[in-house]
Design an enzyme around this catalytic site. Structure first.
Site, PDB file in Angstrom:
ATOM      1  N   TRP A 188      -2.937  -2.471  -1.778  1.00 30.38           N
ATOM      2  CA  TRP A 188      -2.657  -3.885  -1.989  1.00 30.38           C
ATOM      3  C   TRP A 188      -3.504  -4.628  -0.971  1.00 30.38           C
ATOM      4  O   TRP A 188      -3.284  -4.519   0.230  1.00 30.38           O
ATOM      5  CB  TRP A 188      -1.173  -4.172  -1.771  1.00 30.38           C
ATOM      6  CG  TRP A 188      -0.754  -5.558  -2.143  1.00 30.38           C
ATOM      7  CD1 TRP A 188      -0.357  -5.996  -3.377  1.00 30.38           C
ATOM      8  CD2 TRP A 188      -0.680  -6.697  -1.275  1.00 30.38           C
ATOM      9  NE1 TRP A 188      -0.044  -7.328  -3.333  1.00 30.38           N
ATOM     10  CE2 TRP A 188      -0.222  -7.791  -2.060  1.00 30.38           C
ATOM     11  CE3 TRP A 188      -0.956  -6.905   0.079  1.00 30.38           C
ATOM     12  CZ2 TRP A 188      -0.041  -9.065  -1.521  1.00 30.38           C
ATOM     13  CZ3 TRP A 188      -0.776  -8.180   0.613  1.00 30.38           C
ATOM     14  CH2 TRP A 188      -0.324  -9.235  -0.184  1.00 30.38           C
ATOM     15  N   CYS A 217       0.830  -1.207   0.000  1.00 30.46           N
ATOM     16  CA  CYS A 217       0.000   0.000   0.000  1.00 30.46           C
ATOM     17  C   CYS A 217       0.866   1.260   0.000  1.00 30.46           C
ATOM     18  O   CYS A 217       1.975   1.273   0.535  1.00 30.46           O
ATOM     19  CB  CYS A 217      -0.958   0.055   1.171  1.00 30.46           C
ATOM     20  SG  CYS A 217      -2.112  -1.322   1.256  1.00 30.46           S
ATOM     21  N   ASN A 253      -1.677   1.647   5.938  1.00 33.22           N
ATOM     22  CA  ASN A 253      -0.870   0.542   5.438  1.00 33.22           C
ATOM     23  C   ASN A 253      -0.521  -0.335   6.623  1.00 33.22           C
ATOM     24  O   ASN A 253      -0.043   0.162   7.642  1.00 33.22           O
ATOM     25  CB  ASN A 253       0.406   1.093   4.785  1.00 33.22           C
ATOM     26  CG  ASN A 253       1.348  -0.011   4.318  1.00 33.22           C
ATOM     27  OD1 ASN A 253       0.942  -1.158   4.170  1.00 33.22           O
ATOM     28  ND2 ASN A 253       2.600   0.339   4.092  1.00 33.22           N
ATOM     29  N   GLY A 254      -0.771  -1.640   6.512  1.00 30.33           N
ATOM     30  CA  GLY A 254      -0.485  -2.551   7.610  1.00 30.33           C
ATOM     31  C   GLY A 254      -1.666  -3.465   7.870  1.00 30.33           C
ATOM     32  O   GLY A 254      -2.605  -3.549   7.074  1.00 30.33           O
ATOM     33  N   LYS A 275       5.892  -4.021  -4.204  1.00 33.97           N
ATOM     34  CA  LYS A 275       7.344  -3.887  -4.136  1.00 33.97           C
ATOM     35  C   LYS A 275       7.890  -4.170  -2.743  1.00 33.97           C
ATOM     36  O   LYS A 275       8.857  -4.903  -2.584  1.00 33.97           O
ATOM     37  CB  LYS A 275       7.739  -2.471  -4.568  1.00 33.97           C
ATOM     38  CG  LYS A 275       9.236  -2.201  -4.568  1.00 33.97           C
ATOM     39  CD  LYS A 275       9.934  -2.997  -5.648  1.00 33.97           C
ATOM     40  CE  LYS A 275      11.404  -2.667  -5.721  1.00 33.97           C
ATOM     41  NZ  LYS A 275      12.105  -3.558  -6.665  1.00 33.97           N
ATOM     42  N   GLU A 299      16.907 -17.370  -8.812  1.00 30.69           N
ATOM     43  CA  GLU A 299      16.488 -16.004  -9.109  1.00 30.69           C
ATOM     44  C   GLU A 299      15.918 -15.897 -10.523  1.00 30.69           C
ATOM     45  O   GLU A 299      14.924 -15.190 -10.751  1.00 30.69           O
ATOM     46  CB  GLU A 299      17.673 -15.046  -8.927  1.00 30.69           C
ATOM     47  CG  GLU A 299      17.395 -13.596  -9.281  1.00 30.69           C
ATOM     48  CD  GLU A 299      16.315 -12.948  -8.436  1.00 30.69           C
ATOM     49  OE1 GLU A 299      15.884 -11.842  -8.814  1.00 30.69           O
ATOM     50  OE2 GLU A 299      15.892 -13.533  -7.419  1.00 30.69           O
ATOM     51  N   HIS A 352      16.922 -36.365  -9.171  1.00 27.67           N
ATOM     52  CA  HIS A 352      16.177 -36.752  -7.968  1.00 27.67           C
ATOM     53  C   HIS A 352      14.724 -36.277  -8.043  1.00 27.67           C
ATOM     54  O   HIS A 352      14.138 -35.917  -7.022  1.00 27.67           O
ATOM     55  CB  HIS A 352      16.871 -36.194  -6.730  1.00 27.67           C
ATOM     56  CG  HIS A 352      18.232 -36.752  -6.515  1.00 27.67           C
ATOM     57  ND1 HIS A 352      18.469 -37.955  -5.893  1.00 27.67           N
ATOM     58  CD2 HIS A 352      19.458 -36.287  -6.889  1.00 27.67           C
ATOM     59  CE1 HIS A 352      19.770 -38.201  -5.866  1.00 27.67           C
ATOM     60  NE2 HIS A 352      20.394 -37.201  -6.467  1.00 27.67           N
ATOM     61  N   LYS A 356      12.112 -14.615 -11.394  1.00 28.40           N
ATOM     62  CA  LYS A 356      11.808 -13.497 -12.279  1.00 28.40           C
ATOM     63  C   LYS A 356      10.779 -13.903 -13.326  1.00 28.40           C
ATOM     64  O   LYS A 356       9.868 -13.151 -13.647  1.00 28.40           O
ATOM     65  CB  LYS A 356      13.083 -12.997 -12.970  1.00 28.40           C
ATOM     66  CG  LYS A 356      13.974 -12.185 -12.071  1.00 28.40           C
ATOM     67  CD  LYS A 356      13.297 -10.861 -11.682  1.00 28.40           C
ATOM     68  CE  LYS A 356      13.879 -10.309 -10.400  1.00 28.40           C
ATOM     69  NZ  LYS A 356      13.433 -10.976  -9.176  1.00 28.40           N
ATOM     70  N   GLU A 406       7.355 -14.192 -11.561  1.00 34.91           N
ATOM     71  CA  GLU A 406       6.824 -12.883 -11.167  1.00 34.91           C
ATOM     72  C   GLU A 406       6.259 -12.113 -12.358  1.00 34.91           C
ATOM     73  O   GLU A 406       5.196 -11.495 -12.265  1.00 34.91           O
ATOM     74  CB  GLU A 406       7.935 -12.033 -10.538  1.00 34.91           C
ATOM     75  CG  GLU A 406       8.358 -12.445  -9.154  1.00 34.91           C
ATOM     76  CD  GLU A 406       9.473 -11.560  -8.628  1.00 34.91           C
ATOM     77  OE1 GLU A 406       9.378 -11.129  -7.470  1.00 34.91           O
ATOM     78  OE2 GLU A 406      10.451 -11.300  -9.369  1.00 34.91           O
ATOM     79  N   ARG A 416       3.632  -0.025  -4.934  1.00 38.56           N
ATOM     80  CA  ARG A 416       3.382  -0.600  -3.615  1.00 38.56           C
ATOM     81  C   ARG A 416       2.028  -1.303  -3.542  1.00 38.56           C
ATOM     82  O   ARG A 416       1.730  -1.987  -2.555  1.00 38.56           O
ATOM     83  CB  ARG A 416       3.440   0.493  -2.544  1.00 38.56           C
ATOM     84  CG  ARG A 416       4.798   1.171  -2.430  1.00 38.56           C
ATOM     85  CD  ARG A 416       4.780   2.206  -1.334  1.00 38.56           C
ATOM     86  NE  ARG A 416       4.670   1.590  -0.027  1.00 38.56           N
ATOM     87  CZ  ARG A 416       5.688   1.269   0.755  1.00 38.56           C
ATOM     88  NH1 ARG A 416       6.918   1.506   0.342  1.00 38.56           N
ATOM     89  NH2 ARG A 416       5.509   0.717   1.922  1.00 38.56           N
TER      90      ARG A 416
END
Length: 619
Positions: A74, A2, A100-101, A614, A492, A515, A496, A499, A27
């Site tokens: 968000w 947020c 926010n929270g 973010k 990583e 395996h 990416k 995402e 955000r």
């Protein structure tokens, strides 16, 4: 999560708030809203969708006033809807709040307020907080004639003491046309100090176009802003916080000639790496010196173990750092996912240094992990990108990665800078402990100095990476593999792709393919192999042979001129040669660009992937 923007001053608030929301949209972007105040009262507009949808609403129904708050969301409590969008009003309709929270005891608080006759219009914990502040103010005003700045401040203090969980809030009241109140616990909030105007925001990006003078609020702070200045309170008592200066301009947070922030940030990496190396390398000594790190040589020499804690992309950087530091410094290193460590009763050995890694410096789980470590008497070092962030303030020492503003939700240059700083930390520890000789240090330093140019060469070859993306972007499953230093790079690269393009991808150590993952190999299931010429090259080539025997397509990231890999792979992206321990700084670049191009080809929103924000400031 947020984004909050608040303003009080002489100018019309609405254009400033909307510009700030655009800068904070990374955000959260499932709904947005604004509330301003003028002589006629509160003017509230909010809607589902991105900030552009709110802008359309304001073109039809403009709002006036030189005081206002705004929010881009968000979702945590309640689906994205007009009703659940912020700002929220209290029972009286005269108090507005953005938040926010997460208020963890909101259900209990809501039941109590309903019993007092309150009516709720949303499913959010934020509306409960608005009603709670309003209820406390109602009690206080009952003993006086009308709401005052002091009474509203007290109401905010009492309500936030009653609320459990995390918050950053901005509050205004129709009876107080020149007052904006902010408060924080566990979620970031920054004051921008201007001339005849003040700003309040979740981070500095909406503030820097107007002023670079900022005050970073601490947990428990309540701030009262008027156009003429600010008053700060902690635990009900006036306090002073220093005014800091932001060291980057608003132009650095613009896209410029690039179609997306992410692509711009990938292209910034050579310069960022070069600047950091010039600042820290000591070529003659074959060593490294961090200007700001407040750990003495004696303290560094005493370290017997490192524990790296992080989340997401920063966790992958920590895994790369584990390999590098153990090799260069001979110090045992462990990596913990911060969200797991915070709830474990993990033994912390004497002379352990806990290193937290966070781009924002506000990641909730990482912050909780270092607080737990410090409570047990263990030293902490923060690697962060944001000066004045909570993790930096609460650590014993810090190293700033100086990546500059990173707006794209999928981190790129921050990962690069995190791996670089962990590598430099490994050299510093290795030289200090005598594990790394001066000659070895000079060899590393010489090779590090070549990296900005090598990164630029990879970026300059982007047309080739685009061709690879065009060949594979329609497929739905990918396997990423690497060994040793390049295993975290495989993780990583897979992250990416997930995402940005919503393609299923997994990262694995190459040898682990046998395996389980090898069962998935098929002609429509490509494997991305990070296979530069290193100590594990022959082992990796054996794994490539196994994939090829099962008709699995192979995309390889290989050392320039490697004909053996080129002959076997269906597509190859070449990188310049470098020392094994420095390879992650090069091998990750083509994987960033590959994920970027695949996402663009699939029509995805590269800078704002669905469901992501973010900065993860809530659990």
């Amino acid at each position: 999560m947020c984004g909050i923007v608040g303003y009080v001053g002489k100018r019309e608030a609405s254009p400033l708030l909307m510009d700030g929301l655009r800068r904070l949209e990374y955000r959260g972007y499932d709904s947005a809203g604004i509330c301003t105040l003028d002589a006629r009262g509160l003017h509230l507009r909010k809607c589902v969708g991105r900030v552009a949808a709110l802008a359309d609403t304001l073109r039809r129904e403009p709002v006036r006033g030189t005081l206002g708050i705004s929010h881009t969301r968000w979702a945590t409590h309640g689906l994205p809807s007009n009703a659940n969008a912020h700002p929220h009003l209290d029972e009286s309709g005269r108090l507005a709040i953005v938040h926010n929270g997460i208020i963890e005891n909101y259900a209990e608080l809501r039941r109590g307020l309903v019993e007092r006759g309150h009516h709720f219009r949303s499913q959010t914990d934020t509306e409960v907080l608005a009603h709670l502040v309003g209820q406390h103010l109602k009690k206080l005003v009952a003993h006086g004639k009308h709401a005052t700045a002091g009474l509203l401040t007290r109401a905010v203090q009492e309500a936030t003491r009653e609320a459990e969980g995390t918050y950053a809030i901005a509050v205004l009241h129709s009876d107080l046309p020149e007052l904006l109140i902010g408060a924080r616990r566990g979620s970031p909030l920054v004051v921008g100090v201007g001339q005849g105007e003040q700003f309040l925001a979740s981070d500095v990006s909406p503030i820097v176009p107007h002023t670079r003078q900022v005050v970073y609020l601490h947990d428990g702070d309540v701030v009262c802003l008027t156009r003429d200045g600010l008053e700060l309170f902690a635990r009900g008592k006036p306090i002073h916080r220093p005014v800091d200066s932001v060291d980057w301009s608003s132009e650095q947070a613009e896209m410029g000639r690039f179609p997306h922030y992410m692509l711009k940030e990938i292209h910034e990496q050579p310069q960022r790496v070069s600047e950091e190396l010039k600042r820290t390398l000591r070529p003659a000594q074959g060593g490294v010196e961090f200007e700001e790190m407040a750990l003495s040589r004696k303290e560094l020499a005493r370290i017997r173990r490192l524990l790296l804690v992080a989340c997401g992309t920063s966790w992958h950087a920590a895994l790369a750092g584990e390999y590098v530091i153990e090799n260069l410094a001979g110090v045992p290193v462990e990596v913990e996912c911060a969200s797991e460590m915070r709830y474990r009763n993990r033994p912390l050995e004497k002379d352990t240094l806990v290193v937290s890694i966070s781009q924002s410096g506000e990641t909730a789980d990482t912050l909780a992990a270092i607080r737990g470590a410090r409570a047990r008497g263990v030293s902490t070092l923060a690697i962060v990108n944001v000066v004045g962030s909570t993790i930096a303030r609460e650590s014993d020492a810090d190293i700033y990665m100086r990546a500059g503003p990173e707006i794209g939700v999928a981190s790129t240059k921050a990962f690069e800078m995190q791996v670089l700083l962990l590598t430099l930390l490994g050299i510093a520890l290795g030289r200090q402990r005598g594990h790394l000789s001066a000659a070895q240090g000079r060899k590393l330093v010489r090779e590090l100095q070549t990296l900005p140019g090598k990164i630029q060469r990879i970026i300059d070859g982007d047309a080739r990476i685009l061709e690879v993306a065009k060949k594979f972007y329609r497929l739905t499953d990918f396997l990423y593999m690497g060994r040793q230093y390049n295993f975290p790079v495989a993780l990583e690269g897979a992250l990416k792709l997930k995402e940005l393009s919503y393609i299923h991808a997994e990262g694995y150590p190459s040898a682990e393919m046998k395996h389980g993952p090898i069962a998935m190999i098929a002609p429509d299931f490509p494997s991305v192999f990070v296979v530069p010429r290193d100590a594990m090259f022959d082992k990796n080539m054996s794994n490539l042979e196994e994939i090829k025997a099962r008709k699995g397509p192979i995309i390889a990231v290989a050392t320039q001129g490697d004909k053996r890999v080129a002959k076997m792979a269906d597509a190859v992206i070449f990188i310049p040669a470098t020392l094994d321990c420095l390879q992650p700084l090069l091998t990750v670049i083509p994987l960033q660009l590959l994920a970027y191009h695949i996402a663009v080809l699939r029509g995805c929103d590269v800078d704002k992937p669905r469901n992501l924000a973010k900065s993860v400031t809530v659990e």
